[in-house]
Structures are given as C-alpha cells and as structure tokens.
Write a protein that holds these residues in place. Structure first.
Motif, PDB file in Angstrom:
ATOM      1  N   GLN A 254       0.829  -1.211   0.000  1.00  0.00           N
ATOM      2  CA  GLN A 254       0.000   0.000   0.000  1.00  0.00           C
ATOM      3  C   GLN A 254       0.864   1.262   0.000  1.00  0.00           C
ATOM      4  N   ILE A 255       1.975   1.224   0.731  1.00  0.00           N
ATOM      5  CA  ILE A 255       2.862   2.391   0.781  1.00  0.00           C
ATOM      6  C   ILE A 255       3.466   2.651  -0.593  1.00  0.00           C
ATOM      7  N   VAL A 256       3.958   1.592  -1.252  1.00  0.00           N
ATOM      8  CA  VAL A 256       4.575   1.754  -2.573  1.00  0.00           C
ATOM      9  C   VAL A 256       3.537   2.189  -3.602  1.00  0.00           C
ATOM     10  N   ALA A 257       2.332   1.627  -3.542  1.00  0.00           N
ATOM     11  CA  ALA A 257       1.273   2.021  -4.468  1.00  0.00           C
ATOM     12  C   ALA A 257       0.939   3.507  -4.329  1.00  0.00           C
ATOM     13  N   GLU A 258       0.899   3.986  -3.086  1.00  0.00           N
ATOM     14  CA  GLU A 258       0.647   5.413  -2.854  1.00  0.00           C
ATOM     15  C   GLU A 258       1.792   6.258  -3.405  1.00  0.00           C
ATOM     16  N   PHE A 259       3.002   5.771  -3.282  1.00  0.00           N
ATOM     17  CA  PHE A 259       4.159   6.480  -3.830  1.00  0.00           C
ATOM     18  C   PHE A 259       4.058   6.572  -5.353  1.00  0.00           C
ATOM     19  N   PHE A 260       3.746   5.465  -6.010  1.00  0.00           N
ATOM     20  CA  PHE A 260       3.578   5.475  -7.463  1.00  0.00           C
ATOM     21  C   PHE A 260       2.468   6.451  -7.875  1.00  0.00           C
ATOM     22  N   ARG A 261       1.413   6.517  -7.087  1.00  0.00           N
ATOM     23  CA  ARG A 261       0.297   7.402  -7.425  1.00  0.00           C
ATOM     24  C   ARG A 261       0.720   8.865  -7.391  1.00  0.00           C
ATOM     25  N   GLN A 262       1.590   9.199  -6.445  1.00  0.00           N
ATOM     26  CA  GLN A 262       1.968  10.598  -6.277  1.00  0.00           C
ATOM     27  C   GLN A 262       3.201  11.004  -7.080  1.00  0.00           C
ATOM     28  N   PHE A 263       4.007  10.025  -7.507  1.00  0.00           N
ATOM     29  CA  PHE A 263       5.245  10.363  -8.220  1.00  0.00           C
ATOM     30  C   PHE A 263       5.354   9.530  -9.496  1.00  0.00           C
ATOM     31  N   SER A 264       5.042  10.174 -10.623  1.00  0.00           N
ATOM     32  CA  SER A 264       5.080   9.481 -11.915  1.00  0.00           C
ATOM     33  C   SER A 264       6.492   9.372 -12.474  1.00  0.00           C
ATOM     34  N   SER A 265       7.481   9.994 -11.812  1.00  0.00           N
ATOM     35  CA  SER A 265       8.862   9.973 -12.321  1.00  0.00           C
ATOM     36  C   SER A 265       9.585   8.675 -12.012  1.00  0.00           C
ATOM     37  N   VAL A 266       8.956   7.771 -11.262  1.00  0.00           N
ATOM     38  CA  VAL A 266       9.616   6.529 -10.852  1.00  0.00           C
ATOM     39  C   VAL A 266       8.855   5.332 -11.407  1.00  0.00           C
ATOM     40  N   ASP A 267       9.597   4.418 -12.059  1.00  0.00           N
ATOM     41  CA  ASP A 267       8.987   3.239 -12.682  1.00  0.00           C
ATOM     42  C   ASP A 267       9.013   2.007 -11.783  1.00  0.00           C
ATOM     43  N   PHE A 268      10.011   1.901 -10.913  1.00  0.00           N
ATOM     44  CA  PHE A 268      10.068   0.712 -10.057  1.00  0.00           C
ATOM     45  C   PHE A 268      10.643   1.061  -8.689  1.00  0.00           C
ATOM     46  N   VAL A 269      10.334   0.222  -7.732  1.00  0.00           N
ATOM     47  CA  VAL A 269      10.899   0.300  -6.382  1.00  0.00           C
ATOM     48  C   VAL A 269      11.405  -1.086  -6.033  1.00  0.00           C
TER      49      VAL A 269
END
Length: 437
Positions: A254-269
């Motif tokens: 859930q934390i990573v999904a929220e990060f992807f939602r807010q930051f489109s500049s990152v493709d993977f974690v």
C-alpha cells in the motif's frame, strides 16, 4: 553492520576497476564513519558491486537536470537510472526516546551505587488522531529534557526510598505528558526488562519512514531518460519488514502504491532486507539469514521480467548477511569494531587448544585476559561475578606440568567471518621449567 567488513572490503577493491577511484574513496569514508549513513553506504556498495557483475555500470552521471543519481546501468536494450537509499525508524525513535531514558536511569543507578540491571521500565502511550490516520506516541518527556527529568524527578525518589530501606524501589508517574512505571530490584541484577507499545508500525500510507525515503529520492529522477527506480535498503525499518502483523497497519504494498500514485517519475521500487529462519530441533543451530528483495513495478511499465531477472542475478553477488537490519543498524552507530570469536574456544585432548586470533592478539598486547571470557566491555564485565574459564584452566595446567607450546598455527577463515583462529599445541614436559627426571 549487516555484512562482514572483510566482505565489504573485497567489494570496494573490485569496484575500483569499474568506477572512479575518488567515488569509491568517498564510499569507503562513509562506511568508516559511525552513524545512520553508514547503513545507506553499505547498501549502495553491495548494489553497485552486484550490478557491476551484470552489465555496464556508471556512477553519478549528470542528467540534463544536473542531478547525479547513484546508478546508470545498461544491458542490452535496458537503460536504467536509479538511486540507492536506506530507510530507518531513527526519526520515530528520537520522538519516542525509550532507549535514552533507560540508559540515563541506568547511569543514575550507577551513581547511587546500585548494581547493574534489575530495572523494569514500563512506558504508557497515547493515540493521536490526525486527518491522515492515527499514530501511537509513548508518554515520555521530550528528548532534550530527559536528563533534567531523571535528575530532578527520578533520582530524588530513588534516593528517598533507599534511605528508608524500601526495596524494591518503585516509581509511578501518570499524567497527560508522562506515563511511567519503574521498578528497581537489586536482587535481579544484572538483568533488566521493559515494556511499551509499538510506535513504529506504519498506519498512514504517506506518513512513514519508507514513504519518506522514497519521496526524497523521487526528485532526483525527474527528467531521467530510461527506466527509473529507487532501491531502498533496510536500515531497521518496520515498514520494510514483517516484524509486525498489527491488524491496523498499512502494508508495504500500500505504501509503494501510494508512492507510485503521487510520483510518476519513478517506474520501479526495489526493497532490500534480510530474512532469518531457524531449522532443526532443540538445541537449535545458528539461524540462517538470507538476502531478501521485493520488486514493485509501475502498472503499464513493460520491463518487469527484465528487471526481475537482473535483480535476481545482482543479489547472487551480495555477501551473506551476518545479522538482521535491527542489529546491523545499532552496530553501525558504534565507533568500535564488532567482536570476532571472542570467548569461543575448542580443545582436542589435553594439549591442543584453539581460540580466536583477535582475542589471542589482544591478550598478547595486554588488553584483556582469558578470564574476561571474551567480553566486549571489559571493565564493566570485571565488576560482575567472574565465571571460571575452562580454557584458562587447561593452559595453566599444561604450564604447571612443565609443558610449553611446541607450535602455534593460524587457521584462516574467509570473508564471511570476522576473525581467524589460532591453534596452540603444547609439547612434552620441558626440563627448563620442570623437575629433572
């Protein structure tokens, strides 16, 4: 730290042939400096070294934005730009300074001539509600006022009870700001215990140490040309681990999904940590620790199979973990080196003994004796009741019989060990120190 120093040194040596020497020197300098950043430098080193074995690696290449991410990696059609960081709960620990309070109380006990340990410290907590969710806070004085609190509130009550002969010593404080129950029982020395609510379990998707670590690196990757990602190493962060199974926690996913939602500049974690397991029956053998990785790729990014294959190959070049992140992070804050085989020994018959080479050298240099039983803090250990040392008894018996060492052999280990062994073989009775016969 999490990995052995010898293993880290080999990787520093090997990446000198790949990366700029000055960059490697800076990495070594960070690894030699005690503190939080040491763990981040450790993760950066093993990631850089692992990737260097998998394709073409460059470090801190300037982007059009003039930012310099840690990694520019190319293999085939894959062009990857990534930053490496570490996430820890250190900020939460500072806001909930249980450790500091415990240490200050122990120091106060020492000044009052109370024996080491025997402390039971229970800390109450409260739940603070915000628009984003609920967080748990320990009822403790502010970190900057702990010393004053102990000297002006705790010590006078302890001294009063000691004067009156009231044992065990008990202090209870319960108000809006501080909630503590302290019991000091000298008969339970040198052991102490504690209890407090878990305050580091993430309960808000974008208000936790993992999210903060990801967010701090996202800015570095804006405008990068290629697949972009953040690699996060575990620096003792509950958000990265499975140490808590609270029903109300937010998951890593859930934390990573929220990060992807807010930051489109990152493709993977990519999240890196360590798993520990035990096998067998009592008495249990030493735990088995393994490197662990969790890859998250933004929906619609079509390189997941390629990244999965790459990172699986990269991790094969990681060292074997020597300890879990929670302990590795604590050790990283210390200036001293970890112990080696201190206190460990073996014997073959009555005339062959083996002990750690580092302990042997420290004994030879006059820094410790066998009777110290390999203690890290020697002076503190000598204040406690001394346990008999069987190895010392064997060496003394050989000497009293007139036997001197006839050979001393150093037995080398590998990079996954912090120490070597020295084997001493005692010879026949020597008339130089024994009756003639």
């Amino acid at each position: 730290m999490i990995y052995r120093r010898r293993a880290l040194q080999r990787r520093l040596d090997e990446i000198r042939g790949v990366l700029d020497g000055e960059a490697v020197d800076k990495l070594a300098e960070r690894l030699n400096r005690a503190g939080k950043d040491r763990v981040a430098a450790m993760w950066e080193l093993v990631v850089l070294h692992g990737l260097s074995k998998c394709g073409h690696l460059q470090n801190e290449v300037a982007l059009a934005s003039q930012r310099r991410p840690d990694i520019l990696f190319k293999r085939g059609t894959l062009r990857m730009i990534a930053d490496v960081t570490a996430a820890s709960d250190e900020g939460l620990d500072k806001d909930n300074p249980y450790d500091e309070l415990s240490q200050l109380i122990e120091a106060a006990k020492n000044k009052l001539k109370l024996p080491i340990g025997g402390l039971d410290l229970r800390v109450r907590s409260k739940h603070e509600s915000t628009q984003r969710g609920v967080r748990t806070v320990l009822l403790l004085p502010p970190r900057g006022k702990l010393q004053e609190f102990v000297s002006q509130t705790i010590v006078p009550q302890l001294r009063e009870q000691m004067t009156a002969g009231k044992y065990p010593l008990r202090i209870s404080i319960d108000d809006d700001d501080v909630g503590l129950d302290i019991t000091i029982d000298p008969t339970k020395s040198p052991y102490s215990s504690a209890g407090f609510a878990t305050y580091d379990v993430p309960k808000i998707k974008d208000r936790n140490p993992l999210y903060s670590a990801l967010k701090a690196k996202a800015v570095q990757l804006r405008g990068a040309d290629g697949i972009t990602g953040v690699i996060v190493g575990d620096g003792d962060c509950v958000s990265l681990s499975s140490r808590s199974a609270n029903w109300d926690r937010v998951s890593t996913e859930q934390i990573v999904a929220e990060f992807f939602r807010q930051f489109s500049s990152v493709d993977f974690v990519l999240l890196l940590s360590v798993n520990e397991s035990r096998h067998g029956v009592i008495p249990y053998p030493p735990p088995v620790r393994q490197n662990d990785a969790s890859l998250f790729v933004r929906e619609g990014c079509g390189v997941q199979p390629e990244l999965t294959s790459l990172f699986q190959e990269m991790i094969k070049h990681f060292p074997t973990p020597a300890m879990m992140p929670v302990n590795g992070a604590r050790r990283a804050r210390e200036d001293s080196y970890d112990l080696g085989h201190h206190g460990g020994y073996s014997m073959s018959g009555s005339n062959v003994v083996r002990l750690g080479l580092r302990e042997f050298t420290e004994i030879f240099a006059g820094l410790r004796s066998l009777q110290d039983n390999g203690a890290k803090h020697i002076e503190a250990a000598r204040k406690l009741p001394q346990e008999p040392n069987h190895l010392q008894a064997v060496v003394l018996r050989n000497l009293m019989e007139g036997r001197l060492p006839e050979s001393i052999e150093v037995i080398k280990t590998d990079e996954e060990d912090n120490d070597d062994w020295v084997e001493i073989r005692f010879g026949k009775i020597d008339p130089a120190i024994a009756p003639l016969r």
